[in-house]
Design a protein around this motif. Sequence first.
Motif, PDB file in Angstrom:
ATOM      1  N   SER A 134       0.573  -1.623  -0.234  1.00 27.87           N
ATOM      2  CA  SER A 134      -0.109  -0.205   0.102  1.00 27.87           C
ATOM      3  C   SER A 134       0.780   0.931   0.765  1.00 27.87           C
ATOM      4  O   SER A 134       0.166   2.414   0.058  1.00 27.87           O
ATOM      5  CB  SER A 134      -0.968   0.251   0.839  1.00 27.87           C
ATOM      6  OG  SER A 134      -0.282  -0.051   2.129  1.00 27.87           O
ATOM      7  N   MET A 144      -6.363   0.151   0.619  1.00 34.44           N
ATOM      8  CA  MET A 144      -6.775  -0.521   2.117  1.00 34.44           C
ATOM      9  C   MET A 144      -5.953  -0.007   2.200  1.00 34.44           C
ATOM     10  O   MET A 144      -6.160  -0.267   3.817  1.00 34.44           O
ATOM     11  CB  MET A 144      -6.362  -2.007   1.318  1.00 34.44           C
ATOM     12  CG  MET A 144      -6.843  -2.793   0.308  1.00 34.44           C
ATOM     13  SD  MET A 144      -6.320  -4.544  -0.306  1.00 34.44           S
ATOM     14  CE  MET A 144      -7.146  -4.554  -1.569  1.00 34.44           C
ATOM     15  N   LYS A 145      -4.870   0.855   1.947  1.00 31.71           N
ATOM     16  CA  LYS A 145      -4.090   1.359   3.013  1.00 31.71           C
ATOM     17  C   LYS A 145      -4.321   2.164   4.781  1.00 31.71           C
ATOM     18  O   LYS A 145      -3.456   2.055   5.628  1.00 31.71           O
ATOM     19  CB  LYS A 145      -3.056   2.881   2.862  1.00 31.71           C
ATOM     20  CG  LYS A 145      -3.698   3.972   2.794  1.00 31.71           C
ATOM     21  CD  LYS A 145      -2.758   4.959   2.055  1.00 31.71           C
ATOM     22  CE  LYS A 145      -3.857   6.549   1.858  1.00 31.71           C
ATOM     23  NZ  LYS A 145      -5.300   6.132   1.546  1.00 31.71           N
ATOM     24  N   ASP A 146      -5.757   2.360   5.534  1.00 33.90           N
ATOM     25  CA  ASP A 146      -5.874   2.429   6.299  1.00 33.90           C
ATOM     26  C   ASP A 146      -6.197   1.443   7.168  1.00 33.90           C
ATOM     27  O   ASP A 146      -5.948   1.250   8.471  1.00 33.90           O
ATOM     28  CB  ASP A 146      -7.162   3.283   6.275  1.00 33.90           C
ATOM     29  CG  ASP A 146      -7.307   4.607   5.496  1.00 33.90           C
ATOM     30  OD1 ASP A 146      -5.950   5.254   5.553  1.00 33.90           O
ATOM     31  OD2 ASP A 146      -8.694   5.147   5.579  1.00 33.90           O
ATOM     32  N   TRP A 147      -6.054  -0.143   7.201  1.00 36.18           N
ATOM     33  CA  TRP A 147      -6.804  -0.926   7.547  1.00 36.18           C
ATOM     34  C   TRP A 147      -4.974  -2.236   6.929  1.00 36.18           C
ATOM     35  O   TRP A 147      -4.386  -2.170   8.066  1.00 36.18           O
ATOM     36  CB  TRP A 147      -7.370  -2.263   7.272  1.00 36.18           C
ATOM     37  CG  TRP A 147      -7.473  -2.970   6.032  1.00 36.18           C
ATOM     38  CD1 TRP A 147      -7.759  -2.090   5.034  1.00 36.18           C
ATOM     39  CD2 TRP A 147      -6.714  -3.925   6.064  1.00 36.18           C
ATOM     40  NE1 TRP A 147      -8.757  -2.783   4.156  1.00 36.18           N
ATOM     41  CE2 TRP A 147      -7.676  -3.992   4.814  1.00 36.18           C
ATOM     42  CE3 TRP A 147      -6.772  -4.570   6.151  1.00 36.18           C
ATOM     43  CZ2 TRP A 147      -7.126  -5.470   3.691  1.00 36.18           C
ATOM     44  CZ3 TRP A 147      -5.384  -5.617   5.348  1.00 36.18           C
ATOM     45  CH2 TRP A 147      -5.901  -5.999   4.345  1.00 36.18           C
ATOM     46  N   MET A 148      -4.379  -1.906   5.634  1.00 34.06           N
ATOM     47  CA  MET A 148      -3.480  -2.542   6.031  1.00 34.06           C
ATOM     48  C   MET A 148      -1.872  -2.171   6.332  1.00 34.06           C
ATOM     49  O   MET A 148      -0.962  -2.871   6.726  1.00 34.06           O
ATOM     50  CB  MET A 148      -3.470  -2.687   4.168  1.00 34.06           C
ATOM     51  CG  MET A 148      -1.872  -3.808   3.291  1.00 34.06           C
ATOM     52  SD  MET A 148      -2.240  -3.813   1.508  1.00 34.06           S
ATOM     53  CE  MET A 148      -2.984  -5.630   1.904  1.00 34.06           C
ATOM     54  N   ARG A 149      -1.767  -0.707   6.051  1.00 30.52           N
ATOM     55  CA  ARG A 149      -1.132  -0.522   6.942  1.00 30.52           C
ATOM     56  C   ARG A 149      -0.205  -0.756   8.098  1.00 30.52           C
ATOM     57  O   ARG A 149       1.255  -0.454   8.632  1.00 30.52           O
ATOM     58  CB  ARG A 149      -0.621   1.181   6.644  1.00 30.52           C
ATOM     59  CG  ARG A 149       1.441   1.829   7.081  1.00 30.52           C
ATOM     60  CD  ARG A 149       2.037   1.651   5.751  1.00 30.52           C
ATOM     61  NE  ARG A 149       1.567   1.730   4.609  1.00 30.52           N
ATOM     62  CZ  ARG A 149       1.222   3.377   4.336  1.00 30.52           C
ATOM     63  NH1 ARG A 149       2.188   4.040   5.021  1.00 30.52           N
ATOM     64  NH2 ARG A 149       0.949   3.330   2.581  1.00 30.52           N
ATOM     65  N   PRO A 150      -0.851  -0.482   8.882  1.00 27.31           N
ATOM     66  CA  PRO A 150      -0.479  -0.969  10.196  1.00 27.31           C
ATOM     67  C   PRO A 150       0.009  -2.624  10.540  1.00 27.31           C
ATOM     68  O   PRO A 150       1.056  -2.713  11.497  1.00 27.31           O
ATOM     69  CB  PRO A 150      -1.692  -0.509  11.107  1.00 27.31           C
ATOM     70  CG  PRO A 150      -2.396   0.145  10.824  1.00 27.31           C
ATOM     71  CD  PRO A 150      -2.563  -0.218   9.364  1.00 27.31           C
ATOM     72  N   TYR A 151      -1.287  -3.274  10.311  1.00 26.65           N
ATOM     73  CA  TYR A 151      -0.345  -4.943   9.273  1.00 26.65           C
ATOM     74  C   TYR A 151       0.723  -5.215   8.695  1.00 26.65           C
ATOM     75  O   TYR A 151       1.835  -5.569   9.464  1.00 26.65           O
ATOM     76  CB  TYR A 151      -1.446  -5.008   8.065  1.00 26.65           C
ATOM     77  CG  TYR A 151      -1.109  -6.902   8.092  1.00 26.65           C
ATOM     78  CD1 TYR A 151      -1.246  -8.067   8.754  1.00 26.65           C
ATOM     79  CD2 TYR A 151      -0.720  -6.374   7.124  1.00 26.65           C
ATOM     80  CE1 TYR A 151      -0.672  -9.187   8.404  1.00 26.65           C
ATOM     81  CE2 TYR A 151       0.341  -7.967   6.407  1.00 26.65           C
ATOM     82  CZ  TYR A 151       0.073  -9.539   6.489  1.00 26.65           C
ATOM     83  OH  TYR A 151       0.460 -10.597   6.789  1.00 26.65           O
TER      84      TYR A 151
END
Length: 400
Positions: A134, A144-151
């Motif tokens: 992302s 999808m970066k809002d949820w994917m970046r922390p992952y």
Amino acid sequence: MIINLIELKSNMRNLFYFGLEPLKARYTYQLCKEWMPKTFEQYGDKLNFIEVEGDFDPDQEIKVGAVLDAIGRGKYSLSQCQNFLQMLYNDEVVDGDIIFLQDFWTPGVEAIWYALDLYGYKDIKVYTMLHAQSVDEYDFTYAMKDWMRPYELGLDKRLTGIFVGSSVHKHELREAGFEAPIHVVSLPIHKQATLTKLPSGTYKKKNTIVYSSRLDKEKNPYFMMKVAESFLEYHPTYEWHVTTSGNSFRSMLPGVVDALEELAKHQPRFKLLSGLTKQEYYTELATCKIQFNTSLQDYVSWTVIESTAFGADIVFPKFKSFPEFIPEDRMYRPFDVADALEVIEDVLESPKVHPQIVDRSDLGRRMEGYIIANDYDKEICVWHEKELCEALLTQEELDE
């Protein structure tokens, strides 16, 4: 002698390889079943290569997704993680062993980290190839970066090393907060294994231009069609071939397949070639004049590596990763049809081959093996440190 053999065996480490679904319609079959296993063959005295298999339907079609089917990717990865967890439970994993994720997006790995921590493992090294994610505004995962970046940043904390294709990608990852060592290695093709797919010999060039990128938004297919239509109008002896190994053309971009088929209908020299075997596709590359690319999102590109392996000339946009390794006179201004056509004309007048691109990518694959086998933690870049990489590999051969 017995003591030496015992010492040698005790120095062996397991390398647990999590490949992608070996889909023959994509590059993943060659990558995971041929190229990467061959990479680690030479380290048989150091590494015990173990492929972590997953549940896979060889006839699976890509229903929704870009490179692989979205659901198929999850199912395959989750089954791999389940199988590895069973190995862990059976005490088949020991400290010092290595996990290599062929793709950063490997759903289910958090269950592995959880088990490793609770079981008290302290030294399991983890490497991965990171193709996009992302951090790239043109990639489909950017939305999808809002949820994917922390992952992504959480997984980064577990990694011993990351492999990427280009320096611009490494820079974007650093800007996003990634901290693990990042090695720039191009994409890991095995040159010799690839060349053996075609009979040796000289292939006569035909008046064709080949386009073989996916037809999704980040590959800019509408721009390709504009260039193709203009080019064919003024070159009545040429054909423009759009290829896919899939049974039919598909895209997540609404309307693009209809537009593609409409252009083929009113311009018979704009040909759509589907269901190509690897041998048929490589023959297209060996006999075409140019491999044309319009991608907005490519950290290197399998298209450029494979096409240069088989002697095709290239025309690519001056965008993202391409200026790092594409010759200046083989690039056009992005989104500029007239400039793209002008560069095509220049290339047709002065054809060249570019073996250095596939050679450097083959070198990068070998460096992945070297880095993992030798716990090499100094960041390298095959595009700008060719001599260093070759020296490391040569020294290793001498030490053997």
